[in-house]
Design a protein around this motif. Structure first.
Motif: not given
Length: 507
Positions: A243-245, A249-263
């Motif tokens: 996930h961290d790698e 790629q981008h701050p938005w993607l980092e934020h999105q991957l931190g949301r349980k609904l989308f991970r």
């Protein structure tokens, strides 16, 4: 009645564009849709214009880009001043009907303050008559289940995912747990059977919108579709090692991957089970549609019914460690489109495949064009009629465009995490055969070299060698937005001789 052509307008929710056996998918089998494509036209590069469901369907039903209809999220009202294909068809005497849902958030200015439609984003498209309206609350289906002796959960919202007893696949079962209801009684069969009943009783030309939930979650399929595809054999996931790698790629993607609904789940076996069932739900929809197509042929309606099959958006399904639909990746936006035109003028195009970029905003103009209705100026798309008749349009778009509005009036976590205002939570995307450019309101841009990096792993926006490309695509995106600004009255001029009107093509 002016029009004689019937229309069966089908959407299957959350269907990735490559998932048709007609396109050579390595696993998914869709024989009935393949046959439809062989008798019609298959559009290989078709894209949604927004996600999630509400914004995408607003574009689909109005022919407008998000920048113009402004229904940016599930729950953002769709301005009542915009027309749609149902209202325009009704002007010709049609009675547009709905089986399923349109996820249209009603304009509160047009509703009584006590209207139940102000408590949900799942309202009906204005101008359409619901015959069997289903969404989060599948009341017509669960009432039918009860009447036919089936048990229904106390909260009927959970009927879509009511599993048979026993362990799940990742807990040791040989196959994914099936839906507790047989395939003849599940939500897909219920809706398609209701469409058949309606057409059988109709004695005049019809326009029916069949909006099927599947393969949208919950990822639970009736037997035998739950076990149709082996979870261990499904294609792998396009993602970085961790996930961290991926998030780097981008701050938005980092934020999105931190949301349980989308991970996406870290348990590989669970994710493979979900993907196998996702495919099974597609084959289940295909089989149910095969029954509808067979009925149209048996009843003599096949040769006067236009059939449109598409989706509202795709599904990440573990790619880039994401689930659902979001952001800028193709998996969320590339969707299928098959159009079967029964007219003699379409005979020369049967079985053809189109490589040019098409979008969901093209659906409304196409349907209206073929029934002889005027295409409203508000439409940002164009009729696909030339392709259906084997003619190359004089001009056509060279790329696909979409928008994602990730604001949430009820949740400011993105604003805090990314240092944005509510109105800055937006991105615009332009992609052609070679590159994809992603522009954010107040975040760094992204550029992908799709010839070298088709899976969109490497952002080259900051690579000096690509700076001319970034400038070129940023300018293209600006030109696209300028060319598609809302234009409802801009073709009219008030003069001493009265209003003068001159319409012009977008391209």
């Amino acid at each position: 009645m002016a029009g004689k052509l019937n229309i069966l307008f089908i959407t299957a929710d959350q269907w990735r564009g490559e998932c048709l056996s007609a396109l050579g998918h390595e696993m998914v089998k869709t024989p009935h849709l393949d046959a439809l494509a062989a008798d019609g036209v298959l559009f290989k590069r078709h894209y949604a214009n927004a996600v999630p469901c509400g914004p995408s369907r607003a574009s689909l039903h109005t022919g407008m880009y998000l920048q113009n209809h402004r229904s940016g999220t599930n729950g953002t009202p769709l301005d009542a001043r915009h027309t749609n294909w149902a209202k325009e068809a009704a002007k010709l005497g049609y009675d547009p009907v709905l089986f399923g849902y349109t996820d249209t958030s009603q304009d509160p200015r047009e509703e009584d303050p006590e209207s139940p439609w102000l408590l949900t984003y799942e309202g009906p498209l204005p101008g359409i008559r619901p015959v069997a309206m289903m969404g989060t609350w599948p009341t017509p289906w669960t009432d039918w289940l009860k009447a036919n002796g089936y048990e229904v959960p106390a909260d009927i919202r959970y009927a879509y995912g009511e599993r048979a007893p026993g362990p799940e696949y990742e807990d040791g079962a040989a196959v994914p747990r099936p839906l507790i209801y047989p395939k003849e009684a599940d939500d897909t069969s219920f809706l398609t059977d209701r469409v058949i009943d309606y057409i059988a009783e109709s004695d005049k030309p019809f326009i029916a919108h069949l909006s099927i939930l599947r393969p949208h979650p919950p990822f639970v399929a009736a037997e035998p579709f739950n076990a149709m595809y082996d979870p261990e054999a499904v294609p792998g996931f396009k993602r970085k090692t961790t996930h961290d790698e991926e998030a780097a790629q981008h701050p938005w993607l980092e934020h999105q991957l931190g949301r349980k609904l989308f991970r996406a789940p870290a348990v590989e076996k669970k994710l493979r089970r979900m993907k196998a069932v996702y495919y099974g739900l597609m084959s289940e929809v295909d089989e149910a549609l095969g029954k509808v197509f067979a009925f149209l042929k048996e009843s003599g309606r096949w040769d006067d019914t236009l059939i449109v099959f598409t989706s509202d958006h795709g599904e990440q399904m573990g790619d880039h460690w994401l689930l659902g639909k979001c952001g800028y990746f193709d998996a969320s936006y590339r969707i299928p489109l098959i159009v079967r035109d029964p007219r003699k003028e379409a005979d020369t195009a049967r079985g053809t495949e189109i490589d040019l970029f098409t979008e969901n905003v093209d659906i409304m103009p196409t349907m209206l064009d073929l029934i002889g209705a005027e295409i409203p100026v508000q439409c940002d798309g164009a009729s696909l009629r030339p392709f259906l008749e084997g003619r190359a349009p004089a001009t056509w778009r060279r790329e696909a465009h979409w928008e994602y509005d990730f604001r949430d009036p009820a949740d400011d976590s993105a604003e805090k995490r990314l240092n944005l205002t509510l109105h800055q939570c937006t991105m615009n995307i332009i992609r052609d055969e070679k590159f994809k450019y992603v522009h954010f309101t107040k975040l760094p841009p992204l550029l992908f070299d799709l010839e070298k990096d088709p899976d969109e792993f490497t952002n080259v926006a900051n690579d000096p060698a690509y700076l001319p490309v970034v400038l070129d695509y940023a300018q293209r995106l600006l030109s696209w937005r300028m060319n598609h600004d809302e234009q409802t009255l801009t073709h009219i001029s008030l003069t001493e001789d009265g209003p003068v009107t001159r319409r012009a093509a977008r391209y």
